[in-house]
Design a protein around this motif. Structure first.
Motif, PDB file in Angstrom:
ATOM      1  N   UNK A  33      44.993  56.478  41.444  1.00  0.00           N
ATOM      2  CA  UNK A  33      44.272  55.418  40.730  1.00  0.00           C
ATOM      3  C   UNK A  33      45.184  54.821  39.663  1.00  0.00           C
ATOM      4  N   UNK A  34      45.884  53.767  40.037  1.00  0.00           N
ATOM      5  CA  UNK A  34      46.774  53.111  39.083  1.00  0.00           C
ATOM      6  C   UNK A  34      46.021  52.003  38.353  1.00  0.00           C
ATOM      7  N   UNK A  35      46.514  51.663  37.192  1.00  0.00           N
ATOM      8  CA  UNK A  35      45.922  50.553  36.430  1.00  0.00           C
ATOM      9  C   UNK A  35      46.016  49.262  37.245  1.00  0.00           C
ATOM     10  N   UNK A  36      47.144  49.050  37.892  1.00  0.00           N
ATOM     11  CA  UNK A  36      47.321  47.844  38.697  1.00  0.00           C
ATOM     12  C   UNK A  36      46.288  47.772  39.810  1.00  0.00           C
ATOM     13  N   UNK A  37      46.067  48.889  40.491  1.00  0.00           N
ATOM     14  CA  UNK A  37      45.085  48.899  41.579  1.00  0.00           C
ATOM     15  C   UNK A  37      43.679  48.607  41.060  1.00  0.00           C
ATOM     16  N   UNK A  38      43.298  49.212  39.962  1.00  0.00           N
ATOM     17  CA  UNK A  38      41.949  49.009  39.411  1.00  0.00           C
ATOM     18  C   UNK A  38      41.754  47.555  38.990  1.00  0.00           C
ATOM     19  N   UNK A  39      42.719  46.994  38.286  1.00  0.00           N
ATOM     20  CA  UNK A  39      42.610  45.608  37.831  1.00  0.00           C
ATOM     21  C   UNK A  39      42.679  44.632  39.007  1.00  0.00           C
ATOM     22  N   UNK A  40      43.645  44.834  39.889  1.00  0.00           N
ATOM     23  CA  UNK A  40      43.839  43.907  41.016  1.00  0.00           C
ATOM     24  C   UNK A  40      42.630  43.886  41.951  1.00  0.00           C
ATOM     25  N   UNK A  41      42.054  45.044  42.225  1.00  0.00           N
ATOM     26  CA  UNK A  41      40.912  45.064  43.139  1.00  0.00           C
ATOM     27  C   UNK A  41      39.659  44.486  42.496  1.00  0.00           C
ATOM     28  N   UNK A  42      39.521  44.628  41.199  1.00  0.00           N
ATOM     29  CA  UNK A  42      38.395  43.986  40.511  1.00  0.00           C
ATOM     30  C   UNK A  42      38.534  42.461  40.604  1.00  0.00           C
ATOM     31  N   UNK A  43      39.720  41.980  40.341  1.00  0.00           N
ATOM     32  CA  UNK A  43      39.961  40.535  40.401  1.00  0.00           C
ATOM     33  C   UNK A  43      39.828  40.025  41.836  1.00  0.00           C
ATOM     34  N   UNK A  44      40.367  40.782  42.801  1.00  0.00           N
ATOM     35  CA  UNK A  44      40.282  40.372  44.207  1.00  0.00           C
ATOM     36  C   UNK A  44      38.831  40.266  44.673  1.00  0.00           C
ATOM     37  N   UNK A  45      37.959  41.082  44.117  1.00  0.00           N
ATOM     38  CA  UNK A  45      36.545  41.027  44.494  1.00  0.00           C
ATOM     39  C   UNK A  45      35.740  40.112  43.560  1.00  0.00           C
ATOM     40  N   UNK A  46      36.458  39.348  42.749  1.00  0.00           N
ATOM     41  CA  UNK A  46      35.869  38.380  41.822  1.00  0.00           C
ATOM     42  C   UNK A  46      34.920  39.008  40.805  1.00  0.00           C
ATOM     43  N   UNK A  47      35.254  40.228  40.428  1.00  0.00           N
ATOM     44  CA  UNK A  47      34.497  40.918  39.381  1.00  0.00           C
ATOM     45  C   UNK A  47      35.310  40.801  38.095  1.00  0.00           C
ATOM     46  N   UNK A  48      34.954  39.839  37.276  1.00  0.00           N
ATOM     47  CA  UNK A  48      35.728  39.544  36.076  1.00  0.00           C
ATOM     48  C   UNK A  48      35.182  40.238  34.828  1.00  0.00           C
ATOM     49  N   UNK A  49      34.328  41.242  35.004  1.00  0.00           N
ATOM     50  CA  UNK A  49      33.823  41.991  33.853  1.00  0.00           C
ATOM     51  C   UNK A  49      35.006  42.599  33.111  1.00  0.00           C
ATOM     52  N   UNK A  50      35.034  42.427  31.797  1.00  0.00           N
ATOM     53  CA  UNK A  50      36.179  42.870  31.008  1.00  0.00           C
ATOM     54  C   UNK A  50      36.445  44.373  31.101  1.00  0.00           C
TER      55      UNK A  50
END
Length: 152
Positions: A33-50
């Protein structure tokens, strides 16, 4: 083509309904579980919750850090089961419940087993559990329709 199966080489073969039994265990899958993976997959799924991309705001809202969103967890559960089932499998249902958050720097280990078979629809139910250092992150079931016989 392979001599033993007559199936083309270079692509994964699908598991067939007939070769699966209740109690079969799926091969474990460890996901760093990398920070990049967590952030990138949230953005890729259009979940922009901070809480999924901004560490300061996530901590300000009571979290230890940014954490994985449910859409990513759902996708990883799907990947886990379809990796075992093969490319001809069709996922017909995913039912999951989230528990402990997936934080950067941890590893989630997915395990599962076949819990039921439905002969009428060639469907297999798989119980799935994803655990990190804090405990169970995701638990649930996946129903997948598998091809019959050797034409998979």
């Amino acid at each position: 083509m392979t001599a033993s199966t007559g199936k083309p080489t270079g692509r994964a073969a699908s598991r067939t309904y007939d070769e699966v039994a209740v109690g079969d265990e799926l091969p474990e899958l460890s996901i760093p579980l990398t920070r990049t993976m967590i952030v990138a997959t949230a953005i890729a799924s259009r979940d922009y919750q901070d809480v999924h991309h901004d560490p300061e705001l996530a901590v300000g809202r009571g979290s230890a850090d940014v954490f994985m969103n449910i859409l990513t967890s759902n996708g990883l559960v799907d990947r886990f089961v379809t990796r075992w089932a093969g490319p001809a499998a069709v996922v017909t249902a995913i039912r999951i419940r989230l528990g402990a958050p997936n934080y950067p720097g941890d590893t989630m280990v997915l395990t599962g087993s076949v819990t039921a078979k439905d002969d009428a629809g060639d469907r297999v139910e798989v119980s799935v559990r994803g655990v990190n250092a804090l405990g169970p992150h995701v638990t649930g079931t996946v129903v997948v329709r598998l091809p019959k016989g050797e034409n998979a």
